[in-house]
Design a protein around this motif. Sequence first.
Motif, PDB file in Angstrom:
ATOM      1  N   ILE A  57       0.857  -1.188   0.000  1.00  0.00           N
ATOM      2  CA  ILE A  57       0.000   0.000   0.000  1.00  0.00           C
ATOM      3  C   ILE A  57       0.890   1.233   0.000  1.00  0.00           C
ATOM      4  O   ILE A  57       1.848   1.297   0.775  1.00  0.00           O
ATOM      5  CB  ILE A  57      -0.904  -0.009   1.256  1.00  0.00           C
ATOM      6  N   GLU A  97      -4.467   6.483   2.867  1.00  0.00           N
ATOM      7  CA  GLU A  97      -5.910   6.456   2.576  1.00  0.00           C
ATOM      8  C   GLU A  97      -6.367   5.046   2.210  1.00  0.00           C
ATOM      9  O   GLU A  97      -7.474   4.632   2.551  1.00  0.00           O
ATOM     10  CB  GLU A  97      -6.208   7.376   1.387  1.00  0.00           C
ATOM     11  N   ALA A  98      -5.484   4.331   1.506  1.00  0.00           N
ATOM     12  CA  ALA A  98      -5.857   2.995   1.036  1.00  0.00           C
ATOM     13  C   ALA A  98      -5.824   1.978   2.164  1.00  0.00           C
ATOM     14  O   ALA A  98      -6.292   0.853   2.016  1.00  0.00           O
ATOM     15  CB  ALA A  98      -4.919   2.565  -0.089  1.00  0.00           C
ATOM     16  N   ASN A 102      -9.250  -0.923   5.985  1.00  0.00           N
ATOM     17  CA  ASN A 102      -8.852  -2.069   5.171  1.00  0.00           C
ATOM     18  C   ASN A 102      -8.632  -3.244   6.112  1.00  0.00           C
ATOM     19  O   ASN A 102      -7.515  -3.690   6.346  1.00  0.00           O
ATOM     20  CB  ASN A 102      -7.567  -1.699   4.416  1.00  0.00           C
TER      21      ASN A 102
END
Lengths: 502, 148
Positions: free
Chosen positions: A467, A471-472, A476
């Motif tokens: 990653i 933000e990702a 998650n």
Amino acid sequence: MNIYIPPEYEVVRDGSRCIECRVCERQCANEVHKYDGDLKMMISDSTKCVNCHRCVCLCPTHALKIVKSEDTYRQNSNWGAQTMNEVYRQANSGGVLLSSMGNPNDYPVYFNKILVNASQVTNPSIDPLREPMETQVFLGKKEVEIKRDISGRIVDTLSPQLSLKMPVMFSAMSYGSISYNAHEALARAAEELGIYYNTGEGGLHKDFYKYGKNTIVQVASGRFGVHAQYLEAAAAIEIKMGQGAKPGIGGHLPGMKISDDVSRTRMIPKGVDAISPAPHHDIYSIEDLRQLIYTLKEATDYKKPIIVKVAAVHNVAAIASGIARSGADIIAIDGFRGGSGATPTRIRDNVGIPIELALAQVDERLRQEGIRENVSIVVAGSIHSSADVVKAIALGADACYIGTAALLALGCHLCRSCHTGKCNWGIATQRPDLVKRLNPDIGYKRLVNLLTAWNHEIQEMMGGMGINSIEALRSNRLMLRGVGLNETELRILGIHHAGESM
Amino acid sequence: MKRIYVKENRCLGCRLCEWECMYANSGLDAMFKLKGKQGEILPRIRVEDNPEDIHFAVNCRHCKQAICVKSCIAGALSKTDEGMVVIDKNKCVGCFTCVLVCPYGAIMPAADGKAAQKCMLCTDNDRGEPNCVKYCPNGAIVFEEGDL
């Protein structure tokens, strides 16, 4: 008559190493050490020792250590020594027991039962030393829909945002509970790191207005030090509804900590106890909260995000849902391990819920209701390391607040005696001779070092997962696995057990 | 020239500097061996205190117009090219005029009473950098370029 309570810890001095330099004597505000002229040697009174390690750290010959006392009551798995001592203390004094810092008891730390994923073979990991790795985050309400004007141009409707160079901020610690020098160190570190520190409920000292663009000011139930310039100076305003160390109760800063400067900053009389009521007396519903939020927004021309801070309690998800609809831009949630400068022991040790569970539930609930982007979520309450930051973000947080870790960087040794006002490290005290011990030039560098290191580690862990943008990682949860957790815990955290694949 | 400066607002009066000075100039290989040597070795830096919690470590200022150098009858005190005031123990006759004239009280008789001693910025021992500066726990003693 008071029953004698034997000390929990003993000062042990290696006589063969002690050179009688008397540094320990000069550095102990509790007056444990003394040079005895009759015996011509240093002597120590362990009953006064709070185990802050100031003398141990400064002893130039390492002649001192503090050990757990072997003096025990008769072994009892039901009535432990501390429990018995607390009964004795209350029978002696008739008072409510006071404690400081966070809940130290043996409750589970869920972060330590969560493991993080990494890429292998089929999905490439990223090397943060060679490729860009984004840890900048923006906190505030995000627009889900794009609005256009008649000619098709995008209309900028974005609410005010806080921009953080890394997803960590210094949590609210008031001037009064901690010293001027501690505040200066936090403010300067926040400025250098491109993050924010939080004034807590004690107002903003006039010297620190210059750090305003890195300052979050707090409006708490006592409204100490709140005025137009105070709100105007800040980058964001936090309404403090609750604190993890003491959900459901207010604050109490002892009068001896109300020095001239603290009194001026808080706008209260000198030497008089500063009491924050348990509730805000103008807030008894989400609608009332909304009124205060819009009052503050109105007062600052809608230019600053409003944070609402709550303690993690049983129905925190429903409360967060209400806050997300109330016009707040950011919700801060403080878990039951959160710290405090002075809190009734029973409240600190028995009230609230773990931040990991609260966070997972709040994120889940806001997503279910389709209002997750209405607010950013900031979590607090014992973020121990960069790994905890990564796990918190994967559980759904936008950023973390650190309080205790920051104080540790400044020298705190968690003796948990802040409420005595005699902090030997110059942090939780207003005594000028003690405050001096925290040199902000040194302190701010140590804070910058700590968070710079954390940022590197966050980038390494993100890179390992493949990653390249924080933000990702947010929410998650597939990147997380639980170990040694039961079905209910896994369900609440919304993660699989280690060994289970997608 | 780099001099030792003390920031009064940071000095805690813990007196670690005095002990670090003694250790640096003792020739001993471990600090705890100073045990019982109080009086045999004297520090060249002294913390001045007053009851209002003001502390200030004082050692040789290496004055531009060093009155001690002018007063020395034996030529034991001199200034180096950089401006450091140094003492040659072998030349010192122990008249202690320098002790009397130093406005800072920064020169004192050595423990043996036969010669004067003063701070030479740890150039006369194996430290290389001033030991008091290195071990000040609060960054109150600094070693930097500056004018007196």
